[in-house]
Motif scaffolding. Structure first.
Motif, PDB file in Angstrom:
ATOM      1  N   MET A  85       0.834  -1.211   0.000  1.00  0.00           N
ATOM      2  CA  MET A  85       0.000   0.000   0.000  1.00  0.00           C
ATOM      3  C   MET A  85       0.863   1.252   0.000  1.00  0.00           C
ATOM      4  SD  MET A  85      -3.211  -0.754   2.516  1.00  0.00           S
ATOM      5  CE  MET A  85      -4.265  -2.165   2.261  1.00  0.00           C
ATOM      6  N   ALA A  86       1.911   1.245   0.821  1.00  0.00           N
ATOM      7  CA  ALA A  86       2.806   2.401   0.877  1.00  0.00           C
ATOM      8  C   ALA A  86       3.519   2.596  -0.460  1.00  0.00           C
ATOM      9  CB  ALA A  86       3.821   2.221   1.996  1.00  0.00           C
ATOM     10  N   LYS A  87       3.964   1.509  -1.064  1.00  0.00           N
ATOM     11  CA  LYS A  87       4.658   1.592  -2.355  1.00  0.00           C
ATOM     12  C   LYS A  87       3.714   2.026  -3.469  1.00  0.00           C
ATOM     13  CE  LYS A  87       8.857   0.620  -1.251  1.00  0.00           C
ATOM     14  NZ  LYS A  87       9.923   1.626  -1.462  1.00  0.00           N
ATOM     15  N   PHE A  88       2.458   1.611  -3.370  1.00  0.00           N
ATOM     16  CA  PHE A  88       1.473   2.020  -4.374  1.00  0.00           C
ATOM     17  C   PHE A  88       1.270   3.529  -4.334  1.00  0.00           C
ATOM     18  CE2 PHE A  88      -2.853   3.023  -5.708  1.00  0.00           C
ATOM     19  CZ  PHE A  88      -2.916   2.398  -6.934  1.00  0.00           C
ATOM     20  N   LEU A  89       1.110   4.076  -3.133  1.00  0.00           N
ATOM     21  CA  LEU A  89       0.946   5.523  -3.009  1.00  0.00           C
ATOM     22  C   LEU A  89       2.202   6.238  -3.493  1.00  0.00           C
ATOM     23  CD1 LEU A  89      -0.860   7.844  -2.065  1.00  0.00           C
ATOM     24  CD2 LEU A  89       0.213   7.668   0.187  1.00  0.00           C
ATOM     25  N   GLY A  90       3.368   5.703  -3.150  1.00  0.00           N
ATOM     26  CA  GLY A  90       4.624   6.294  -3.614  1.00  0.00           C
ATOM     27  C   GLY A  90       4.730   6.282  -5.133  1.00  0.00           C
ATOM     28  N   LEU A 140       0.365   9.928   5.611  1.00  0.00           N
ATOM     29  CA  LEU A 140       0.370   9.434   6.994  1.00  0.00           C
ATOM     30  C   LEU A 140      -0.692   8.359   7.189  1.00  0.00           C
ATOM     31  CD1 LEU A 140       1.315   9.643   9.963  1.00  0.00           C
ATOM     32  CD2 LEU A 140      -0.395  11.457  10.267  1.00  0.00           C
ATOM     33  N   TRP A 141      -1.885   8.574   6.618  1.00  0.00           N
ATOM     34  CA  TRP A 141      -2.970   7.600   6.753  1.00  0.00           C
ATOM     35  C   TRP A 141      -2.599   6.269   6.106  1.00  0.00           C
ATOM     36  CZ3 TRP A 141      -7.708  11.133   5.208  1.00  0.00           C
ATOM     37  CH2 TRP A 141      -7.976  11.995   6.267  1.00  0.00           C
ATOM     38  N   THR A 142      -1.798   6.319   5.056  1.00  0.00           N
ATOM     39  CA  THR A 142      -1.353   5.076   4.426  1.00  0.00           C
ATOM     40  C   THR A 142      -0.230   4.419   5.225  1.00  0.00           C
ATOM     41  OG1 THR A 142      -1.914   5.971   2.241  1.00  0.00           O
ATOM     42  CG2 THR A 142      -0.480   4.047   2.296  1.00  0.00           C
ATOM     43  N   TRP A 143       0.740   5.207   5.634  1.00  0.00           N
ATOM     44  CA  TRP A 143       1.923   4.662   6.299  1.00  0.00           C
ATOM     45  C   TRP A 143       1.651   4.187   7.719  1.00  0.00           C
ATOM     46  CZ3 TRP A 143       6.819   3.240   5.079  1.00  0.00           C
ATOM     47  CH2 TRP A 143       7.233   3.494   3.756  1.00  0.00           C
ATOM     48  N   PHE A 145      -0.485   2.134   8.685  1.00  0.00           N
ATOM     49  CA  PHE A 145      -0.703   0.689   8.624  1.00  0.00           C
ATOM     50  C   PHE A 145       0.622  -0.067   8.514  1.00  0.00           C
ATOM     51  CE2 PHE A 145      -2.155  -3.137   6.069  1.00  0.00           C
ATOM     52  CZ  PHE A 145      -2.721  -3.780   7.146  1.00  0.00           C
ATOM     53  N   VAL A 146       1.610   0.552   7.862  1.00  0.00           N
ATOM     54  CA  VAL A 146       2.936  -0.073   7.720  1.00  0.00           C
ATOM     55  C   VAL A 146       3.575  -0.295   9.088  1.00  0.00           C
ATOM     56  CG1 VAL A 146       5.239   0.179   6.706  1.00  0.00           C
ATOM     57  CG2 VAL A 146       3.228   1.005   5.456  1.00  0.00           C
ATOM     58  N   TYR A 147       3.303   0.598  10.026  1.00  0.00           N
ATOM     59  CA  TYR A 147       3.889   0.485  11.372  1.00  0.00           C
ATOM     60  C   TYR A 147       3.001  -0.313  12.321  1.00  0.00           C
ATOM     61  CZ  TYR A 147       6.937   4.177   9.621  1.00  0.00           C
ATOM     62  OH  TYR A 147       7.831   4.895   8.874  1.00  0.00           O
ATOM     63  N   ILE A 148       1.689  -0.103  12.232  1.00  0.00           N
ATOM     64  CA  ILE A 148       0.767  -0.765  13.162  1.00  0.00           C
ATOM     65  C   ILE A 148       0.710  -2.273  12.924  1.00  0.00           C
ATOM     66  CG2 ILE A 148      -1.687  -1.008  13.774  1.00  0.00           C
ATOM     67  CD1 ILE A 148      -1.943   2.014  13.492  1.00  0.00           C
ATOM     68  N   ARG A 149       0.711  -2.696  11.660  1.00  0.00           N
ATOM     69  CA  ARG A 149       0.582  -4.123  11.346  1.00  0.00           C
ATOM     70  C   ARG A 149       1.719  -4.961  11.948  1.00  0.00           C
ATOM     71  NH1 ARG A 149      -2.675  -8.364  10.532  1.00  0.00           N
ATOM     72  NH2 ARG A 149      -1.273  -9.166  12.113  1.00  0.00           N
ATOM     73  N   PRO A 150       3.000  -4.624  11.740  1.00  0.00           N
ATOM     74  CA  PRO A 150       4.069  -5.440  12.335  1.00  0.00           C
ATOM     75  C   PRO A 150       4.048  -5.450  13.863  1.00  0.00           C
ATOM     76  CG  PRO A 150       4.947  -4.027  10.611  1.00  0.00           C
ATOM     77  CD  PRO A 150       3.555  -3.571  10.873  1.00  0.00           C
ATOM     78  N   VAL A 151       3.743  -4.285  14.459  1.00  0.00           N
ATOM     79  CA  VAL A 151       3.696  -4.210  15.928  1.00  0.00           C
ATOM     80  C   VAL A 151       2.613  -5.140  16.466  1.00  0.00           C
ATOM     81  CG1 VAL A 151       3.154  -2.714  17.893  1.00  0.00           C
ATOM     82  CG2 VAL A 151       4.649  -1.885  16.073  1.00  0.00           C
ATOM     83  N   CYS A 152       1.427  -5.099  15.860  1.00  0.00           N
ATOM     84  CA  CYS A 152       0.333  -5.971  16.291  1.00  0.00           C
ATOM     85  C   CYS A 152       0.685  -7.443  16.071  1.00  0.00           C
ATOM     86  CB  CYS A 152      -0.955  -5.626  15.541  1.00  0.00           C
ATOM     87  SG  CYS A 152      -1.733  -4.091  16.086  1.00  0.00           S
ATOM     88  N   SER A 153       1.353  -7.746  14.967  1.00  0.00           N
ATOM     89  CA  SER A 153       1.736  -9.129  14.674  1.00  0.00           C
ATOM     90  C   SER A 153       2.671  -9.674  15.744  1.00  0.00           C
ATOM     91  CB  SER A 153       2.409  -9.214  13.299  1.00  0.00           C
ATOM     92  OG  SER A 153       1.512  -8.860  12.281  1.00  0.00           O
ATOM     93  N   ALA A 184      -6.026   3.194   5.549  1.00  0.00           N
ATOM     94  CA  ALA A 184      -5.011   3.176   4.479  1.00  0.00           C
ATOM     95  C   ALA A 184      -5.671   3.067   3.106  1.00  0.00           C
ATOM     96  CB  ALA A 184      -4.037   2.016   4.700  1.00  0.00           C
ATOM     97  N   LEU A 185      -6.646   2.180   2.974  1.00  0.00           N
ATOM     98  CA  LEU A 185      -7.350   2.031   1.696  1.00  0.00           C
ATOM     99  C   LEU A 185      -8.157   3.284   1.358  1.00  0.00           C
ATOM    100  CD1 LEU A 185      -8.593  -1.664   1.988  1.00  0.00           C
ATOM    101  CD2 LEU A 185      -6.955  -0.780   0.320  1.00  0.00           C
ATOM    102  N   TYR A 186      -8.736   3.897   2.366  1.00  0.00           N
ATOM    103  CA  TYR A 186      -9.507   5.132   2.162  1.00  0.00           C
ATOM    104  C   TYR A 186      -8.616   6.231   1.573  1.00  0.00           C
ATOM    105  CZ  TYR A 186     -12.142   9.383   3.246  1.00  0.00           C
ATOM    106  OH  TYR A 186     -12.782  10.587   3.146  1.00  0.00           O
ATOM    107  N   SER A 187      -7.409   6.362   2.106  1.00  0.00           N
ATOM    108  CA  SER A 187      -6.500   7.400   1.605  1.00  0.00           C
ATOM    109  C   SER A 187      -6.122   7.149   0.143  1.00  0.00           C
ATOM    110  CB  SER A 187      -5.233   7.466   2.473  1.00  0.00           C
ATOM    111  OG  SER A 187      -4.447   6.311   2.322  1.00  0.00           O
TER     112      SER A 187
END
Length: 290
Positions: A85-90, A140-143, A145-153, A184-187
């Motif tokens: 998702m982050a790379k897609f926005l980039g 920020l809304w996209t990124w 998820f990049v940080y929250i997902r690994p922490v939750c995992s 993230a998808l909304y952004s």
């Protein structure tokens, strides 16, 4: 050949097909390496389908694995999903020549209206003007998820290993992750609507549907399987395999099959043809100079 052997053999063929289509596309990009920044992002996105297929195939091979094992496999897929998702926005930023870090926003797109929809209107005005601040907010809304997902995992796996993972905690993580991925998808959707005209030559809708489609199918078919198990339609007839593991096997099989179609779709959406055309035109110009 029993049903299990047939499923495993069919899944093996599907994984090989996903790898074939993806490696073929990646090779085409490497052979037409003209714009590294764009093509690096494209390759990361393209590899999403085979990674999902291989990950699900591993889960299918160890059909009676522990809950922690399946959580680990799901975490690999979803952490990579966050990166995609982050790379897609980039990639979209690159197409539009936008650089948030360098404060570069082309004058032609400044001041455009961004229309927020429910429930984001609780936190943002219904209509805002496009500027560096709002573009940074979309990023920020996209990124996040990049940080929250690994922490939750990491927390989910650690708590399961420590055997302190009650159902309310599982639902809490589910709520956090679903909120995060939805934001993230909304952004990405907002970004597409604002710049649909400028992005049209790059087939943004097809590119976006490849990413959203994988996320959508994996998530909602999991919900459907949960419901089918809960109402008793999906049940195990094997003493050695409980219904939870059967559900995991069905989910993994469906993902493996779907990734064949998505890897094929990516050959259209993320084709290397524009870069190949570029290389041909450059050679033509060089011949004229000679």
């Amino acid at each position: 050949m029993d049903r299990g052997q047939f499923t495993l053999m069919g899944s093996t063929v599907c994984v090989m097909l996903s790898l074939h289509f993806s490696i073929q596309l990646v090779s085409q990009h490497y052979l037409s390496w003209k714009k590294p920044k764009e093509q690096k992002a494209i390759i990361i996105i393209v590899l999403m389908a085979p990674l999902y297929a291989i990950d699900s195939y591993v889960g299918l091979l160890d059909i009676r694995g522990s809950t922690t094992f399946f959580t680990f496999l799901d975490s690999i897929k979803e952490c990579y999903e966050a990166l995609v998702m982050a790379k897609f926005l980039g990639l979209m930023y690159t197409y539009l020549n936008i650089s948030i870090s360098k404060n570069i926003v082309p004058d032609g797109i400044k001041g455009r209206e961004i229309h927020h929809s429910f429930p984001m209107t609780f936190f943002q005005p219904h209509t805002v003007r496009l500027d560096h601040k709002n573009l940074s907010l979309l990023k920020l809304w996209t990124w996040q998820f990049v940080y929250i997902r690994p922490v939750c995992s990491v927390l989910m796996i650690a708590l399961q290993l420590l055997d302190i993972y009650p159902s309310w905690l599982s639902w809490t993580f589910t709520l956090i992750l679903n909120t995060s991925v939805s934001l993230a998808l909304y952004s990405l959707v907002i970004f597409y609507h604002v710049f649909a005209k400028e992005l049209a030559p790059h087939k943004p809708l097809a590119k976006f549907l490849c990413v959203k489609g994988i996320v959508f199918f994996c998530f909602w078919q999991g919900i459907v399987l949960d419901i089918l198990v809960a109402i008793g339609i999906v049940k195990s007839n094997h003493f050695w395999l409980d219904v939870e593991h059967l559900q995991e096997a069905l989910q993994n099989t469906l993902v493996i099959v779907e990734m064949v179609f998505f890897s094929r779709l990516m050959q259209y959406a993320y084709t290397a043809e524009p870069y190949q055309k570029g290389s041909v035109s450059e050679k033509a110009e060089e011949k004229k100079k000679d």
